[in-house]
Design a protein around this motif. Structure first.
Motif: not given
Length: 458
Positions: A229-249
């Motif tokens: 949810w924080l990644k959807q707030v202005d100023g916080f979109q640069n939080i790195p990807d971290f969930d299962f959409r990252v191949d290899g997790v």
């Protein structure tokens, strides 16, 4: 230790060391318990505790209390007797998996908290790779990883290999790669780290794990229910990807009892597929008490906690979680900017999450903690480097927490600047300064053992 024991005990409390000869009336029980609750409510109600209480709103708390009472006698160990709890648990897992990437095949289980989720991730990877012939398993974690990985190493006989963090307080992935051996079964990244709120380069760690054919666990116990949810707030979109959409997790942990705003203690452990999840299960078909099976460590579990977790997720909804994240983001920006404007305080890492750590090269930072404590703030002491942090919660943010924090911090810093020696050896400044400065860590361990003894002694 005597001072510590005095601090832990309730003033004027009558200590009970045996079951009463005759049971108390409900009125007697509730009178005492309500008195005790009322006496400590102020410690968190004003929104000045780092972490700990994540929502705290009366309506939300009252709703969960009602749900708890409805399902107080239920137990997930008996899905035939309590099919509602099976429904709630499986749907919590499904909702969490959808939030953390919505990747087909992802599955999981509910645990008692972040530590158990981490333990189960480590146990599952150990057993999964044991079937592939690795009998002396190793896992590589950052020096900033949660201590629960050390506990898992101790419990399950997995060799713990620690990779250093870089100057940015994120794990050095190149250093991590050099530590991989033929016995490595798991690489670990944090989203974010407990101490400094930094999100490791999960994309790089997962790619490395996939290249070497090993597991990658993302410890999102703290951030799993906030970062999406924080990644959807202005100023916080640069939080790195971290969930299962990252191949290899291959697995993730996310605590529902933190930013999922449910009752302590529940957490979700997720796996990329059912095959890996099965390595977590325990099944015994030869016991004379019948066939026994449990997905996680516990056998019997409180179904009421499962029910309140489901109710929290359903009551908050995506809109509620996003609104809470926006409030937390605003408080984070206020505090971060305020600290950056002070010449004698320095942020520890450039956090883009809800955890902000800071230190001082000029003053004893634990003296600052003492002064903030006098103003009602319960902040967390850190070491390596000596610093303190605040874990920003909705309970703080919805009560204008950013402005309150900065006003109290500025006042505290004015006092310590005026007379720094006064705050060198008092309260937290003395205790933490002494403990974190001792070269013989066994002395500290003995002190902490004594503390645990005190906590468990009536």
């Amino acid at each position: 230790m005597k001072d510590l024991e005095k601090e832990l005990r309730i003033k004027d409390d009558i200590v009970i060391r045996e079951i009463p000869a005759e049971g108390w009336t409900q009125e007697q029980i509730l009178e005492l318990m309500e008195k005790l609750e009322k006496a400590e409510e102020h410690k968190w109600k004003t929104g000045k505790v780092s972490g700990c209480v994540y929502h705290g709103g009366d309506d939300h708390t009252n709703m969960m209390s009602k749900v708890f009472s409805l399902f107080a006698l239920t137990n997930p160990l008996h899905p035939d007797v309590f099919p509602s709890i099976r429904k709630f648990e499986s749907e919590i897992i499904g909702m969490t998996a959808e939030m953390l990437g919505n990747v087909p095949g992802v599955c999981g289980a509910l645990t008692s908290g972040g530590t158990e989720s981490i333990l189960m991730a480590c146990k599952a990877h150990r057993d999964f790779y044991l079937a592939k012939g690795i009998t002396q398993p190793e896992m590589i974690v950052a020096d900033s990883a949660h201590v629960a990985f050390h506990k898992a190493s101790h419990y399950f006989g997995i060799k713990l290999v620690v990779a250093p963090s870089g100057d940015d307080y994120c794990v050095d992935v190149a250093a991590m790669e050099k530590l991989i051996t033929r016995n490595t079964v798991l690489l670990v990244g944090s989203a974010p780290s407990y101490a400094h709120g930094m999100v490791d380069d999960i994309t790089a760690i997962a790619a490395l794990a996939k290249k070497r054919g090993i597991g990658c666990h993302v410890d999102a116990c703290l951030g799993g229910y906030l970062l999406p949810w924080l990644k959807q707030v202005d100023g916080f979109q640069n939080i790195p990807d971290f969930d299962f959409r990252v191949d290899g997790v291959t697995s993730m942990s996310a605590d529902t009892h933190k930013y999922g705003y449910s009752v302590k203690g529940t957490s979700v452990i997720l796996f990329r597929n059912e095959h890996l999840r099965r390595s977590m299960f325990y099944v015994n078909v030869n016991w004379n008490g019948g066939i026994y099976a449990s997905p996680t460590i516990a056998g019997s579990r409180p179904g009421a906690l499962v029910a309140t977790t489901w109710a929290s997720l359903m009551g908050m909804g995506k809109k509620g979680y996003l609104e809470a994240a926006a409030s937390i983001a605003k408080m984070q920006q206020e505090i971060k900017q305020g600290i950056m404007e002070m010449d004698d305080l320095e942020l520890v890492g450039d956090s883009t999450t809800m955890v902000l750590a800071f230190k001082s090269e000029k003053y004893n930072i634990f003296g600052v903690k003492t002064l903030m404590g006098e103003r009602g703030w319960n902040l967390n002491p850190l070491q390596k480097p000596n610093s303190i942090h605040i874990c920003i919660t909705y309970n703080q943010a919805r009560q204008n927490g950013g402005e309150k924090f900065m006003n109290d911090l500025k006042e505290s810093m004015d006092l310590i600047r005026a007379d720094p020696k006064k705050y060198e050896g008092v309260g937290d400044a003395y205790v933490y300064g002494l403990a974190y400065g001792l070269p013989d860590r066994s002395l500290i361990e003995e002190m902490i053992m004594g503390y645990l003894d005190l906590c468990l002694t009536p």
